[in-house]
Each structure stands twice: as structure tokens, then as C-alpha cells.
Design a protein around this motif. Structure first.
Motif, PDB file in Angstrom:
ATOM      1  N   LEU A   1       1.030  -0.984  -0.195  1.00 43.51           N
ATOM      2  CA  LEU A   1      -0.019   0.016   0.419  1.00 43.51           C
ATOM      3  C   LEU A   1       0.886   1.031   0.449  1.00 43.51           C
ATOM      4  CD1 LEU A   1      -2.540  -0.635   2.740  1.00 43.51           C
ATOM      5  CD2 LEU A   1      -2.832  -0.424   0.015  1.00 43.51           C
ATOM      6  N   GLY A   2       2.162   1.291   0.938  1.00 44.99           N
ATOM      7  CA  GLY A   2       2.843   2.672   1.176  1.00 44.99           C
ATOM      8  C   GLY A   2       3.568   2.650  -0.437  1.00 44.99           C
ATOM      9  N   LEU A   3       3.666   1.844  -1.589  1.00 45.23           N
ATOM     10  CA  LEU A   3       3.828   1.858  -2.626  1.00 45.23           C
ATOM     11  C   LEU A   3       3.196   2.316  -3.817  1.00 45.23           C
ATOM     12  CD1 LEU A   3       6.797  -0.709  -2.262  1.00 45.23           C
ATOM     13  CD2 LEU A   3       7.361   1.924  -2.314  1.00 45.23           C
ATOM     14  N   GLY A   4       1.864   2.728  -3.203  1.00 40.95           N
ATOM     15  CA  GLY A   4       0.563   3.085  -4.477  1.00 40.95           C
ATOM     16  C   GLY A   4       0.218   1.402  -4.824  1.00 40.95           C
ATOM     17  N   ALA A   5       0.188   1.125  -4.483  1.00 44.06           N
ATOM     18  CA  ALA A   5      -0.064  -0.953  -5.639  1.00 44.06           C
ATOM     19  C   ALA A   5      -1.181  -0.899  -4.632  1.00 44.06           C
ATOM     20  CB  ALA A   5       0.967  -1.610  -5.494  1.00 44.06           C
ATOM     21  N   ALA A   6      -2.636  -1.746  -5.243  1.00 43.94           N
ATOM     22  CA  ALA A   6      -3.173  -2.106  -5.028  1.00 43.94           C
ATOM     23  C   ALA A   6      -3.451  -3.043  -4.145  1.00 43.94           C
ATOM     24  CB  ALA A   6      -4.760  -2.344  -5.672  1.00 43.94           C
ATOM     25  N   VAL A   7      -4.168  -3.669  -2.748  1.00 46.80           N
ATOM     26  CA  VAL A   7      -3.681  -4.831  -1.731  1.00 46.80           C
ATOM     27  C   VAL A   7      -3.941  -5.381  -1.580  1.00 46.80           C
ATOM     28  CG1 VAL A   7      -2.593  -5.833   0.338  1.00 46.80           C
ATOM     29  CG2 VAL A   7      -1.578  -4.335  -1.119  1.00 46.80           C
ATOM     30  N   LEU A   8      -4.218  -7.248  -2.167  1.00 50.29           N
ATOM     31  CA  LEU A   8      -5.129  -7.687  -1.472  1.00 50.29           C
ATOM     32  C   LEU A   8      -4.384  -8.904  -0.352  1.00 50.29           C
ATOM     33  CD1 LEU A   8      -7.389 -10.391  -2.550  1.00 50.29           C
ATOM     34  CD2 LEU A   8      -5.643 -11.973  -4.031  1.00 50.29           C
ATOM     35  N   THR A   9      -5.643  -9.107   0.206  1.00 47.81           N
ATOM     36  CA  THR A   9      -5.002  -9.575   1.530  1.00 47.81           C
ATOM     37  C   THR A   9      -5.869 -11.009   2.534  1.00 47.81           C
ATOM     38  OG1 THR A   9      -3.007  -9.770   3.571  1.00 47.81           O
ATOM     39  CG2 THR A   9      -4.772  -7.694   3.201  1.00 47.81           C
ATOM     40  N   THR A  20     -11.010   0.702   4.553  1.00 40.88           N
ATOM     41  CA  THR A  20     -12.501   0.451   3.717  1.00 40.88           C
ATOM     42  C   THR A  20     -11.948  -0.275   2.861  1.00 40.88           C
ATOM     43  OG1 THR A  20     -12.151   1.951   2.792  1.00 40.88           O
ATOM     44  CG2 THR A  20     -13.325   2.722   5.062  1.00 40.88           C
ATOM     45  N   GLN A  21     -13.522  -0.970   2.360  1.00 43.26           N
ATOM     46  CA  GLN A  21     -12.828  -1.138   2.007  1.00 43.26           C
ATOM     47  C   GLN A  21     -12.431  -0.885   0.112  1.00 43.26           C
ATOM     48  OE1 GLN A  21     -16.882  -2.866   0.981  1.00 43.26           O
ATOM     49  NE2 GLN A  21     -16.290  -5.411   2.196  1.00 43.26           N
ATOM     50  N   ASP A  22     -12.274   0.288  -0.122  1.00 47.98           N
ATOM     51  CA  ASP A  22     -12.305   1.159  -1.257  1.00 47.98           C
ATOM     52  C   ASP A  22     -11.029   1.217  -0.760  1.00 47.98           C
ATOM     53  OD1 ASP A  22     -12.104   2.386   0.861  1.00 47.98           O
ATOM     54  OD2 ASP A  22     -13.704   4.035  -0.843  1.00 47.98           O
ATOM     55  N   GLU A  23      -9.595   1.027  -0.317  1.00 46.57           N
ATOM     56  CA  GLU A  23      -8.899   0.913  -0.166  1.00 46.57           C
ATOM     57  C   GLU A  23      -7.648  -0.100   0.056  1.00 46.57           C
ATOM     58  OE1 GLU A  23      -9.051   4.980   3.340  1.00 46.57           O
ATOM     59  OE2 GLU A  23      -9.066   2.784   4.343  1.00 46.57           O
ATOM     60  N   ILE A  24      -8.550  -0.841  -0.072  1.00 43.79           N
ATOM     61  CA  ILE A  24      -7.581  -2.158   0.002  1.00 43.79           C
ATOM     62  C   ILE A  24      -9.102  -3.284   0.159  1.00 43.79           C
ATOM     63  CG2 ILE A  24      -8.096  -3.404   2.661  1.00 43.79           C
ATOM     64  CD1 ILE A  24      -5.880  -4.132   3.153  1.00 43.79           C
ATOM     65  N   LEU A  25      -8.584  -4.668  -0.681  1.00 41.03           N
ATOM     66  CA  LEU A  25      -9.070  -5.723  -1.098  1.00 41.03           C
ATOM     67  C   LEU A  25      -8.965  -6.847  -0.319  1.00 41.03           C
ATOM     68  CD1 LEU A  25     -11.445  -6.709  -2.847  1.00 41.03           C
ATOM     69  CD2 LEU A  25      -8.924  -7.647  -4.266  1.00 41.03           C
ATOM     70  N   THR A  26     -10.340  -7.326   0.361  1.00 44.09           N
ATOM     71  CA  THR A  26      -9.667  -9.337   1.406  1.00 44.09           C
ATOM     72  C   THR A  26     -10.727  -9.865   1.514  1.00 44.09           C
ATOM     73  OG1 THR A  26     -11.617  -8.144   2.494  1.00 44.09           O
ATOM     74  CG2 THR A  26      -8.686  -6.787   3.947  1.00 44.09           C
ATOM     75  N   TYR A  27      -9.697 -10.555   1.645  1.00 44.25           N
ATOM     76  CA  TYR A  27     -10.896 -12.259   1.377  1.00 44.25           C
ATOM     77  C   TYR A  27     -10.959 -12.842   2.472  1.00 44.25           C
ATOM     78  CZ  TYR A  27      -6.174 -14.437   1.152  1.00 44.25           C
ATOM     79  OH  TYR A  27      -4.848 -14.796   1.429  1.00 44.25           O
ATOM     80  N   HIS A  45     -11.557  -2.795 -14.171  1.00 44.71           N
ATOM     81  CA  HIS A  45     -12.052  -2.021 -14.299  1.00 44.71           C
ATOM     82  C   HIS A  45     -10.524  -0.845 -13.961  1.00 44.71           C
ATOM     83  CE1 HIS A  45     -16.165  -3.387 -14.314  1.00 44.71           C
ATOM     84  NE2 HIS A  45     -16.111  -2.108 -14.131  1.00 44.71           N
ATOM     85  N   PRO A  46      -9.728  -0.537 -14.568  1.00 44.25           N
ATOM     86  CA  PRO A  46      -8.164   0.032 -14.245  1.00 44.25           C
ATOM     87  C   PRO A  46      -8.549   0.953 -13.016  1.00 44.25           C
ATOM     88  CG  PRO A  46      -8.363  -0.572 -16.540  1.00 44.25           C
ATOM     89  CD  PRO A  46      -9.499  -0.916 -15.732  1.00 44.25           C
ATOM     90  N   GLU A  47      -9.306   2.145 -13.533  1.00 44.02           N
ATOM     91  CA  GLU A  47      -9.393   3.106 -12.680  1.00 44.02           C
ATOM     92  C   GLU A  47      -9.737   3.131 -11.947  1.00 44.02           C
ATOM     93  OE1 GLU A  47     -13.586   2.173 -14.117  1.00 44.02           O
ATOM     94  OE2 GLU A  47     -11.926   2.658 -15.822  1.00 44.02           O
ATOM     95  N   LYS A  48     -10.686   2.007 -10.946  1.00 39.32           N
ATOM     96  CA  LYS A  48     -10.809   2.023 -10.011  1.00 39.32           C
ATOM     97  C   LYS A  48     -10.366   0.760  -9.647  1.00 39.32           C
ATOM     98  CE  LYS A  48     -14.926  -0.771  -7.770  1.00 39.32           C
ATOM     99  NZ  LYS A  48     -15.627  -2.408  -7.918  1.00 39.32           N
ATOM    100  N   LEU A  49      -9.570   0.174 -10.174  1.00 44.53           N
ATOM    101  CA  LEU A  49      -7.618  -0.167  -9.239  1.00 44.53           C
ATOM    102  C   LEU A  49      -7.068   1.067  -8.780  1.00 44.53           C
ATOM    103  CD1 LEU A  49      -6.240  -2.731  -8.849  1.00 44.53           C
ATOM    104  CD2 LEU A  49      -5.664  -2.774 -11.083  1.00 44.53           C
ATOM    105  N   LYS A  50      -6.842   1.701  -9.678  1.00 44.65           N
ATOM    106  CA  LYS A  50      -5.902   2.767  -9.325  1.00 44.65           C
ATOM    107  C   LYS A  50      -6.338   3.440  -8.258  1.00 44.65           C
ATOM    108  CE  LYS A  50      -3.570   6.689 -12.000  1.00 44.65           C
ATOM    109  NZ  LYS A  50      -3.259   7.549 -12.670  1.00 44.65           N
ATOM    110  N   ALA A  53      -5.307   1.176  -5.201  1.00 46.70           N
ATOM    111  CA  ALA A  53      -4.679   1.709  -4.806  1.00 46.70           C
ATOM    112  C   ALA A  53      -3.831   3.078  -4.430  1.00 46.70           C
ATOM    113  CB  ALA A  53      -3.720   1.682  -5.451  1.00 46.70           C
ATOM    114  N   PHE A  54      -4.401   4.087  -4.834  1.00 44.76           N
ATOM    115  CA  PHE A  54      -4.284   5.721  -4.690  1.00 44.76           C
ATOM    116  C   PHE A  54      -4.721   6.187  -3.076  1.00 44.76           C
ATOM    117  CE2 PHE A  54      -5.707   9.452  -4.401  1.00 44.76           C
ATOM    118  CZ  PHE A  54      -4.187  10.471  -4.175  1.00 44.76           C
ATOM    119  N   LYS A  55      -6.297   5.561  -2.791  1.00 44.25           N
ATOM    120  CA  LYS A  55      -7.046   6.076  -1.166  1.00 44.25           C
ATOM    121  C   LYS A  55      -5.963   5.149   0.026  1.00 44.25           C
ATOM    122  CE  LYS A  55     -11.244   6.823  -2.917  1.00 44.25           C
ATOM    123  NZ  LYS A  55     -12.567   6.199  -2.735  1.00 44.25           N
ATOM    124  N   GLY A  56      -5.473   3.630  -0.391  1.00 43.36           N
ATOM    125  CA  GLY A  56      -4.791   3.117   0.202  1.00 43.36           C
ATOM    126  C   GLY A  56      -3.311   3.667   0.553  1.00 43.36           C
TER     127      GLY A  56
END
Length: 77
Positions: A1-9, A20-27, A45-50, A53-56
């Protein structure tokens, strides 16, 4: 997250409390098809992914850096 990547954890009480769910993807362990659907949605939806990543990244930089942790530790001592 700190590097600006979307995270799945995996879903934990800590990351549910701090992100929140719009900052990090969890399962959770019982829903592999749900994970696949969530990943496919973000890849389609790359804009949603970006945005995720930005919000996280912003959340981490504002609340979860080593400097912040050091100050918290000093306050506890």
C-alpha cells in the motif's frame, strides 16, 4: 500500500478496523470464487483499481508510517 499498489490480503480484525473496502481488497478463507470475481472486476476497471491503490497509499502515509509508530511507542513509554 505504501508504494501505491492495490493490495489483496486476508481479512483480519486489524485491517477491517484500519482500512475500508475501497482502500484494500480482503478475502475470507471460504470464498475463492468471490476473490476471483473481485479481482476480475478490478482488472476490468483499471480506474477503480488505480483509485483503490491511491486511497490505500494515502491512508498508509497519513496513519501507518514508521515515524508515526515511533511516536506512538514513545508516547506509550
Amino acid at each position: 500500500l505504501g508504494l501505491g499498489a492495490a493490495v489483496l490480503t486476508n481479512q483480519t480484525p486489524w485491517n477491517q478496523t484500519h482500512f475500508t473496502q475501497d482502500e484494500i481488497l480482503t478475502y475470507s478463507s471460504g470464498s475463492p470464487s468471490q476473490i476471483q470475481d473481485q479481482i476480475a472486476d478490478l482488472l476490468n476497471h483499471p480506474e477503480k483499481l488505480k483509485e483503490m491503490a491511491f486511497k490505500g497509499q494515502q491512508k498508509v502515509l497519513q496513519n501507518h508510517t514508521w515515524d508515526i509508530r515511533a511516536k506512538e511507542l514513545l508516547n506509550l513509554i
